[in-house]
Design a protein around this motif. Structure first.
Motif, PDB file in Angstrom:
ATOM      1  N   ASN A 229      11.002  11.934  20.179  1.00 12.84           N
ATOM      2  CA  ASN A 229       9.896  12.708  19.622  1.00 12.84           C
ATOM      3  C   ASN A 229       9.241  11.878  18.530  1.00 12.84           C
ATOM      4  O   ASN A 229       9.700  10.778  18.203  1.00 12.84           O
ATOM      5  N   VAL A 230       8.158  12.401  17.961  1.00 15.92           N
ATOM      6  CA  VAL A 230       7.405  11.628  16.972  1.00 15.92           C
ATOM      7  C   VAL A 230       8.274  11.236  15.780  1.00 15.92           C
ATOM      8  O   VAL A 230       8.285  10.077  15.352  1.00 15.92           O
ATOM      9  N   SER A 231       9.019  12.186  15.244  1.00 17.47           N
ATOM     10  CA  SER A 231       9.836  11.899  14.069  1.00 17.47           C
ATOM     11  C   SER A 231      10.858  10.810  14.347  1.00 17.47           C
ATOM     12  O   SER A 231      11.031   9.881  13.546  1.00 17.47           O
ATOM     13  N   GLU A 232      11.532  10.900  15.464  1.00 16.72           N
ATOM     14  CA  GLU A 232      12.535   9.896  15.809  1.00 16.72           C
ATOM     15  C   GLU A 232      11.895   8.529  16.030  1.00 16.72           C
ATOM     16  O   GLU A 232      12.390   7.510  15.539  1.00 16.72           O
ATOM     17  N   SER A 233      10.800   8.506  16.774  1.00 10.81           N
ATOM     18  CA  SER A 233      10.148   7.236  17.099  1.00 10.81           C
ATOM     19  C   SER A 233       9.638   6.535  15.844  1.00 10.81           C
ATOM     20  O   SER A 233       9.722   5.314  15.721  1.00 10.81           O
ATOM     21  N   CYS A 234       9.104   7.317  14.918  1.00 11.52           N
ATOM     22  CA  CYS A 234       8.545   6.736  13.701  1.00 11.52           C
ATOM     23  C   CYS A 234       9.615   6.320  12.706  1.00 11.52           C
ATOM     24  O   CYS A 234       9.315   5.643  11.719  1.00 11.52           O
ATOM     25  N   ARG A 235      10.861   6.701  12.979  1.00 15.57           N
ATOM     26  CA  ARG A 235      11.946   6.339  12.067  1.00 15.57           C
ATOM     27  C   ARG A 235      12.976   5.435  12.732  1.00 15.57           C
ATOM     28  O   ARG A 235      14.092   5.298  12.242  1.00 15.57           O
ATOM     29  N   VAL A 236      12.592   4.806  13.834  1.00 14.89           N
ATOM     30  CA  VAL A 236      13.501   3.859  14.481  1.00 14.89           C
ATOM     31  C   VAL A 236      13.873   2.740  13.510  1.00 14.89           C
ATOM     32  O   VAL A 236      15.024   2.308  13.443  1.00 14.89           O
ATOM     33  N   ASP A 237      12.873   2.268  12.768  1.00 14.16           N
ATOM     34  CA  ASP A 237      13.115   1.255  11.747  1.00 14.16           C
ATOM     35  C   ASP A 237      11.973   1.314  10.740  1.00 14.16           C
ATOM     36  O   ASP A 237      11.042   2.114  10.882  1.00 14.16           O
TER      37      ASP A 237
ATOM     38  N   MET B 166       0.865  -1.186   0.000  1.00 16.13           N
ATOM     39  CA  MET B 166       0.000   0.000   0.000  1.00 16.13           C
ATOM     40  C   MET B 166       0.898   1.231   0.000  1.00 16.13           C
ATOM     41  O   MET B 166       1.786   1.372   0.851  1.00 16.13           O
ATOM     42  N   ARG B 167       0.692   2.113  -0.949  1.00 11.33           N
ATOM     43  CA  ARG B 167       1.531   3.296  -1.094  1.00 11.33           C
ATOM     44  C   ARG B 167       0.942   4.439  -0.262  1.00 11.33           C
ATOM     45  O   ARG B 167       0.068   5.171  -0.725  1.00 11.33           O
ATOM     46  N   LEU B 168       1.414   4.593   0.942  1.00 12.38           N
ATOM     47  CA  LEU B 168       0.898   5.627   1.838  1.00 12.38           C
ATOM     48  C   LEU B 168       1.840   6.820   1.873  1.00 12.38           C
ATOM     49  O   LEU B 168       3.057   6.673   1.714  1.00 12.38           O
ATOM     50  N   ASP B 169       1.268   8.000   2.086  1.00 11.43           N
ATOM     51  CA  ASP B 169       2.092   9.193   2.233  1.00 11.43           C
ATOM     52  C   ASP B 169       2.932   9.085   3.497  1.00 11.43           C
ATOM     53  O   ASP B 169       2.568   8.402   4.456  1.00 11.43           O
ATOM     54  N   ASP B 170       4.059   9.795   3.499  1.00 13.03           N
ATOM     55  CA  ASP B 170       4.860   9.878   4.712  1.00 13.03           C
ATOM     56  C   ASP B 170       4.045  10.593   5.790  1.00 13.03           C
ATOM     57  O   ASP B 170       3.312  11.548   5.496  1.00 13.03           O
ATOM     58  N   PHE B 171       4.158  10.120   7.006  1.00 12.24           N
ATOM     59  CA  PHE B 171       3.425  10.717   8.117  1.00 12.24           C
ATOM     60  C   PHE B 171       3.846  12.166   8.348  1.00 12.24           C
ATOM     61  O   PHE B 171       4.988  12.542   8.088  1.00 12.24           O
ATOM     62  N   ASP B 172       2.925  12.956   8.834  1.00 13.39           N
ATOM     63  CA  ASP B 172       3.215  14.322   9.295  1.00 13.39           C
ATOM     64  C   ASP B 172       3.382  14.240  10.808  1.00 13.39           C
ATOM     65  O   ASP B 172       2.426  13.908  11.517  1.00 13.39           O
ATOM     66  N   PRO B 173       4.577  14.512  11.337  1.00 11.31           N
ATOM     67  CA  PRO B 173       4.790  14.376  12.787  1.00 11.31           C
ATOM     68  C   PRO B 173       3.892  15.266  13.630  1.00 11.31           C
ATOM     69  O   PRO B 173       3.695  15.007  14.821  1.00 11.31           O
ATOM     70  N   ASN B 174       3.329  16.290  13.012  1.00 15.32           N
ATOM     71  CA  ASN B 174       2.445  17.196  13.750  1.00 15.32           C
ATOM     72  C   ASN B 174       0.991  16.745  13.701  1.00 15.32           C
ATOM     73  O   ASN B 174       0.129  17.374  14.315  1.00 15.32           O
ATOM     74  N   ALA B 175       0.732  15.661  12.974  1.00 17.84           N
ATOM     75  CA  ALA B 175      -0.658  15.236  12.780  1.00 17.84           C
ATOM     76  C   ALA B 175      -0.961  13.886  13.404  1.00 17.84           C
ATOM     77  O   ALA B 175      -2.077  13.383  13.264  1.00 17.84           O
ATOM     78  N   ILE B 176      -0.002  13.283  14.092  1.00 19.63           N
ATOM     79  CA  ILE B 176      -0.235  12.006  14.762  1.00 19.63           C
ATOM     80  C   ILE B 176       0.318  12.068  16.186  1.00 19.63           C
ATOM     81  O   ILE B 176       1.217  12.855  16.489  1.00 19.63           O
ATOM     82  N   LYS B 177      -0.244  11.228  17.027  1.00 21.27           N
ATOM     83  CA  LYS B 177       0.202  11.141  18.417  1.00 21.27           C
ATOM     84  C   LYS B 177       0.953   9.831  18.607  1.00 21.27           C
ATOM     85  O   LYS B 177       0.419   8.756  18.320  1.00 21.27           O
ATOM     86  N   VAL B 178       2.185   9.933  19.080  1.00 22.46           N
ATOM     87  CA  VAL B 178       3.023   8.747  19.270  1.00 22.46           C
ATOM     88  C   VAL B 178       3.723   8.828  20.620  1.00 22.46           C
ATOM     89  O   VAL B 178       4.217   9.883  21.013  1.00 22.46           O
ATOM     90  N   ASP B 179       3.726   7.716  21.316  1.00 27.23           N
ATOM     91  CA  ASP B 179       4.449   7.579  22.582  1.00 27.23           C
ATOM     92  C   ASP B 179       5.416   6.416  22.415  1.00 27.23           C
ATOM     93  O   ASP B 179       5.069   5.393  21.834  1.00 27.23           O
TER      94      ASP B 179
END
Length: 285
Positions: free
Chosen positions: A72-80, A1-14
């Motif tokens: 932060n969101v960007s780092e967490s979402c790019r761990v792998d 599935m070709r999804l857009d890259d996430f916007d770190p300001n538009a999602i909540k991540v812990d």
């Protein structure tokens, strides 16, 4: 599935990964289907159910968690790659469901994606990787140890990106049920009619499968060849009858058979209409 890259300001991540958490003493309240999860852990992963439950209750402890998380969101979402994939799916799910809630004049709130490794804490008590991904209504959180995706691939034969997207979309479906108040209604009905508890649980799960299909259908232009087959195969592989290898009677099912899960995921995919996901319709006739 070709999804857009996430916007770190538009999602909540812990991110609880790399916290070195060691669970001991009070483990929080038991809930969110932990007994059922323990049984599934036994059939899928070979874990002893009572050992799983005692761990959830905090009677055992884990060693330090080695996996590093982000700050932060960007780092967490790019761990792998699996983390980014999950965040991309979350962002797409938010974009898809928020307007539908607005059209229905129902208040919408984004869920939080909680990453953890091996063990973590949730509003429903202790999170453990053997539980698999789950949704906690108490804190509106989706909890995920991305190692589960490797187990899906290697142990369950549920392969492909869309199979993983389906997992996130299914848990998001439970968030939708929580926001609409359906989850509370079903919990109340289960308490009033204990003999129907499993049947009602199955209907909730099948509706969440259907909602996952609706999300994919509303983003049909992002689907790639083989995605639908990958999702349907995943739904089959996590059916109660397949997970338990036929050892559990249908009356004990809590998530639905392989055939049921495929049926309702496909209904969502075919219709793209959330109103078609009424798994409780026959109870009102």
């Amino acid at each position: 599935m070709r999804l857009d890259d996430f916007d770190p300001n538009a999602i909540k991540v812990d991110d609880q990964r790399g916290s070195g958490m060691s669970i001991g003493g009070a483990g929080g309240k038991i809930g969110c289907g932990s007994i059922v999860i323990a049984a599934i852990a036994y059939f899928v992963f070979g874990a002893d159910p009572m050992s799983t439950l005692s761990t959830i209750n905090g009677a055992q402890s884990s060693g330090p968690v080695a996996t590093s998380g982000g700050t932060n969101v960007s780092e967490s979402c790019r761990v792998d790659a699996l983390s980014k994939e999950s965040c991309d799916a979350l962002a797409s799910l938010n974009k898809t469901w928020a307007p539908l809630f607005a059209q229905a004049n129902i208040k919408f709130a984004d869920p939080t994606l909680h990453f953890y490794s091996r063990m973590g804490r949730s509003g429903c008590g202790t999170a453990q990787s053997a539980m698999g991904p789950f949704y906690c209504p108490e804190d509106q959180g989706i909890y995920l140890d991305t190692e589960f995706y490797k187990q899906m691939d290697q142990e369950l034969g549920a392969t492909g990106q869309f199979a993983r997207d389906y997992v996130i979309a299914h848990e998001y479906g439970h968030h939708v049920q929580n926001l609409t108040g359906l989850s509370d209604q079903i919990r109340s009905a289960q308490q009033q009619n204990p003999d129907r508890a499993n049947d009602l649980s199955v209907r909730l799960e099948l509706q969440a499968d259907c909602y996952a299909g609706v999300w994919a259908a509303k983003n049909r232009d992002r689907l790639e060849p083989g995605d639908m087959e990958s999702g349907l195969n995943a739904a089959h592989q996590i059916g109660d009858d397949v997970l338990t290898k036929g050892r559990a009677p249908e009356s004990a099912f809590t998530h639905g058979s392989a055939a049921q899960r495929m049926q309702w995921l496909k209904k969502g995919l075919d219709t793209g209409n959330e109103d078609a996901c009424d798994t409780f319709a026959d109870l009102r006739t």
